[in-house]
Design an enzyme around this catalytic site. Structure first.
Site, PDB file in Angstrom:
ATOM      1  N   ARG A   1       0.820  -1.237   0.000  1.00  0.00           N
ATOM      2  CA  ARG A   1       0.000   0.000   0.000  1.00  0.00           C
ATOM      3  C   ARG A   1       0.850   1.282   0.000  1.00  0.00           C
ATOM      4  O   ARG A   1       0.409   2.318   0.487  1.00  0.00           O
ATOM      5  CB  ARG A   1      -0.949   0.041   1.209  1.00  0.00           C
ATOM      6  CG  ARG A   1      -1.976  -1.078   1.251  1.00  0.00           C
ATOM      7  CD  ARG A   1      -2.993  -0.951   0.134  1.00  0.00           C
ATOM      8  NE  ARG A   1      -4.146  -1.789   0.368  1.00  0.00           N
ATOM      9  CZ  ARG A   1      -4.239  -3.080   0.035  1.00  0.00           C
ATOM     10  NH1 ARG A   1      -3.230  -3.685  -0.571  1.00  0.00           N
ATOM     11  NH2 ARG A   1      -5.339  -3.754   0.290  1.00  0.00           N
TER      12      ARG A   1
ATOM     13  N   SER B   1     -10.968  -1.210   3.254  1.00  0.00           N
ATOM     14  CA  SER B   1     -10.224  -1.367   4.504  1.00  0.00           C
ATOM     15  C   SER B   1      -9.894   0.006   5.061  1.00  0.00           C
ATOM     16  O   SER B   1      -9.266   0.813   4.374  1.00  0.00           O
ATOM     17  CB  SER B   1      -8.902  -2.089   4.246  1.00  0.00           C
ATOM     18  OG  SER B   1      -9.127  -3.344   3.664  1.00  0.00           O
TER      19      SER B   1
ATOM     20  N   GLU C   1      -5.339   3.157   6.602  1.00  0.00           N
ATOM     21  CA  GLU C   1      -4.929   3.127   5.203  1.00  0.00           C
ATOM     22  C   GLU C   1      -5.557   4.346   4.516  1.00  0.00           C
ATOM     23  O   GLU C   1      -5.003   4.917   3.582  1.00  0.00           O
ATOM     24  CB  GLU C   1      -5.454   1.824   4.569  1.00  0.00           C
ATOM     25  CG  GLU C   1      -5.143   1.702   3.105  1.00  0.00           C
ATOM     26  CD  GLU C   1      -5.786   0.471   2.445  1.00  0.00           C
ATOM     27  OE1 GLU C   1      -5.732  -0.623   3.020  1.00  0.00           O
ATOM     28  OE2 GLU C   1      -6.328   0.634   1.339  1.00  0.00           O
TER      29      GLU C   1
HETATM   30  N1  EPU Z   1     -10.981 -11.616   9.829  1.00  0.00           N
HETATM   31  C1  EPU Z   1     -11.792 -11.848  10.919  1.00  0.00           C
HETATM   32  N2  EPU Z   1     -12.772 -10.943  11.197  1.00  0.00           N
HETATM   33  C2  EPU Z   1     -12.973  -9.854  10.430  1.00  0.00           C
HETATM   34  C3  EPU Z   1     -12.140  -9.615   9.325  1.00  0.00           C
HETATM   35  C4  EPU Z   1     -11.138 -10.517   9.036  1.00  0.00           C
HETATM   36  O1  EPU Z   1     -11.640 -12.819  11.635  1.00  0.00           O
HETATM   37  O2  EPU Z   1     -13.885  -9.081  10.759  1.00  0.00           O
HETATM   38  C5  EPU Z   1      -9.947 -12.612   9.500  1.00  0.00           C
HETATM   39  C6  EPU Z   1     -10.337 -13.443   8.275  1.00  0.00           C
HETATM   40  O3  EPU Z   1     -11.098 -14.552   8.640  1.00  0.00           O
HETATM   41  C7  EPU Z   1      -8.996 -13.838   7.725  1.00  0.00           C
HETATM   42  C8  EPU Z   1      -8.122 -12.646   8.053  1.00  0.00           C
HETATM   43  O4  EPU Z   1      -8.758 -11.957   9.108  1.00  0.00           O
HETATM   44  O5  EPU Z   1      -8.482 -14.936   8.399  1.00  0.00           O
HETATM   45  C9  EPU Z   1      -7.911 -11.737   6.860  1.00  0.00           C
HETATM   46  O6  EPU Z   1      -9.144 -11.272   6.360  1.00  0.00           O
HETATM   47  P1  EPU Z   1      -9.393 -11.025   4.799  1.00  0.00           P
HETATM   48  O7  EPU Z   1      -8.874 -12.154   4.011  1.00  0.00           O
HETATM   49  O8  EPU Z   1     -10.822 -10.643   4.662  1.00  0.00           O
HETATM   50  O9  EPU Z   1      -8.449  -9.858   4.382  1.00  0.00           O
HETATM   51  P2  EPU Z   1      -8.019  -8.539   5.103  1.00  0.00           P
HETATM   52  O10 EPU Z   1      -6.664  -8.653   5.682  1.00  0.00           O
HETATM   53  O11 EPU Z   1      -9.078  -8.187   6.075  1.00  0.00           O
HETATM   54  C10 EPU Z   1      -6.927  -7.532   2.923  1.00  0.00           C
HETATM   55  C11 EPU Z   1      -6.951  -6.203   2.205  1.00  0.00           C
HETATM   56  C12 EPU Z   1      -8.236  -6.022   1.416  1.00  0.00           C
HETATM   57  C13 EPU Z   1      -8.340  -7.168   0.424  1.00  0.00           C
HETATM   58  C14 EPU Z   1      -8.311  -8.485   1.206  1.00  0.00           C
HETATM   59  C15 EPU Z   1      -8.319  -9.662   0.288  1.00  0.00           C
HETATM   60  C16 EPU Z   1      -5.643  -4.649   3.544  1.00  0.00           C
HETATM   61  C17 EPU Z   1      -5.665  -3.464   4.436  1.00  0.00           C
HETATM   62  N3  EPU Z   1      -6.822  -5.116   3.158  1.00  0.00           N
HETATM   63  O12 EPU Z   1      -7.999  -7.507   3.875  1.00  0.00           O
HETATM   64  O13 EPU Z   1      -8.135  -4.792   0.697  1.00  0.00           O
HETATM   65  O14 EPU Z   1      -9.524  -7.072  -0.342  1.00  0.00           O
HETATM   66  O15 EPU Z   1      -7.101  -8.559   1.992  1.00  0.00           O
HETATM   67  O16 EPU Z   1      -7.094  -9.760  -0.334  1.00  0.00           O
HETATM   68  O17 EPU Z   1      -4.566  -5.132   3.206  1.00  0.00           O
HETATM   69  C18 EPU Z   1      -8.724  -2.487   0.770  1.00  0.00           C
HETATM   70  O18 EPU Z   1      -7.522  -2.248   0.800  1.00  0.00           O
HETATM   71  O19 EPU Z   1      -9.586  -1.580   0.793  1.00  0.00           O
HETATM   72  C19 EPU Z   1      -9.159  -3.873   0.784  1.00  0.00           C
HETATM   73  C20 EPU Z   1     -10.447  -4.206   0.854  1.00  0.00           C
END
Ligand code: EPU
Length: 334
Positions: A163, A233, A329
């Protein structure tokens, strides 16, 4: 054509749906028009260049000039058996570009389906999702600065990391076009999250299928800004030393994580916020999304300050429980 608006509402230019105005709004459709605006010294300070407004939080009315690119166009600049090189205008809607590539069977952009925003900002922000990052597609980035100097940054010169890019640090340097390289032979990234699981419902894996699956997964977790204001995010996933993760893992064995390198681990902020009990909670009109705790939402009529108040409370909870400072972010303006 150059468009100039005074005392202009930014409601349609920020996905959080914050109702603020800017003193001046300048929109240009070509690189030449941007050169003209610079030469005529129309871009006075303070000034902010925006894309689709999908990563911004306005705290107040903006007292200066807001610039927006409407440079369109997707042009093939080079092609061989393995790859195609495309020069794309900064004002092209990111997902339109993804659709364009998928329709032509060009590989690389499909995991980045449905990310809101525009092509210029995709490079500034190094957008990423489902194991893909735009830096892996970018060959070079064309820019102009407020002094009228034009420079093309090669991928290596862009300083890309999670990012991040050099364009976040450079003041008053505007991205005009981005050159991308897409692959012509089959190459998928399917190991992130539940992609492989979802793909089992389809007879074959194609670009169109991957695009559909990503769209399905995203829409099940992320609110549509047209229905509820948000900026995806709100926080970045913190990267911590491995020793910090190892000791947390003893206390929280279920803590998900991604290895960054031998010494560093990325921990999902959404998981930690969820563990703090914030999912679905709100302070006034500012809420934590009920399906993905990483996303803050405008439940209707929230101000930027309302969202920031919630953000500060969430950050404090995570710090208290896990000893980890998480950072937004989303860029707060004003
Ligand atoms: N999780 C939870 N509870 C929640 C949210 C997440 O337990 O409320 C757990 C999920 O089960 C999983 C882990 O946390 O084990 C990661 O969650 P997820 O795969 O949904 O991805 P993220 O880390 O929350 C990142 C990016 C997103 C992108 C997703 C998918 C960042 C800041 N965010 O989210 O990007 O779509 O991975 O690759 O890196 C964005 O930047 O706006 C964005 C949506």
């Amino acid at each position: 054509m150059i468009h100039v608006y005074e005392n202009y509402s930014l409601l349609a230019h920020n996905t959080f749906g914050i109702d603020v105005k800017t003193a001046r709004f300048l929109e240009y459709e070509t690189v030449n028009e941007l050169r003209e605006l610079i030469q005529q010294k129309q871009i006075t300070q303070p000034c902010l260049h925006i894309g689709g407004g999908s990563n911004l939080l306005f705290k107040n009315d903006y007292p200066g000039v807001i610039l927006h690119s409407r440079i369109t166009g997707i042009e093939v600049v080079e092609e061989n058996e393995e790859a195609v090189y495309l020069r794309v205008g900064s004002g092209v809607v990111w997902d339109d570009f993804v659709a364009y590539c998928v329709a032509r069977n060009w590989y690389g952009a499909e995991n980045l389906t449905d990310i809101p925003g525009e092509v210029g900002a995709s490079a500034v922000q190094n957008i990423g999702a489902y194991g893909a990052e735009v830096k892996d597609l970018i060959v070079s980035v064309d820019t102009i600065n407020l002094q009228g100097e034009e420079r093309t940054y090669t991928n290596a010169e862009c300083g890309f990391s999670y990012r991040q890019s050099i364009f976040k640090q450079l003041q008053n340097t505007f991205v005009t076009q981005v050159v991308f390289k897409l692959g012509k032979s089959e190459r998928f990234l399917l190991d992130y999250g539940t992609i492989r699981e979802e793909l089992k419902q389809y007879p074959a894996v194609t670009l169109a299928v991957v695009r559909e699956v990503v769209r399905k997964i995203r829409s099940s977790k992320l609110p549509d800004p047209k229905e509820q204001g948000n900026a995806g995010s709100f926080f970045m996933n913190p990267v911590v030393p491995r020793a910090v993760f190892d000791s947390l893992k003893i206390q929280y064995p279920a803590m998900p994580h991604y290895d960054v390198d031998a010494d560093r681990v990325k921990i999902p902020a959404g998981w930690m916020i969820d563990q703090c009990g914030w999912k679905g909670k709100a302070i006034g009109a500012a809420g934590v999304h009920d399906k993905q705790a990483l996303v803050l939402v405008n439940r209707g009529g929230a101000t930027g300050e309302d969202i920031l108040r919630l953000s500060a409370a969430v950050q404090q909870s995570v710090l208290d429980k896990f000893g980890i400072a998480i950072s937004p972010e989303v860029k707060a303006v004003g």
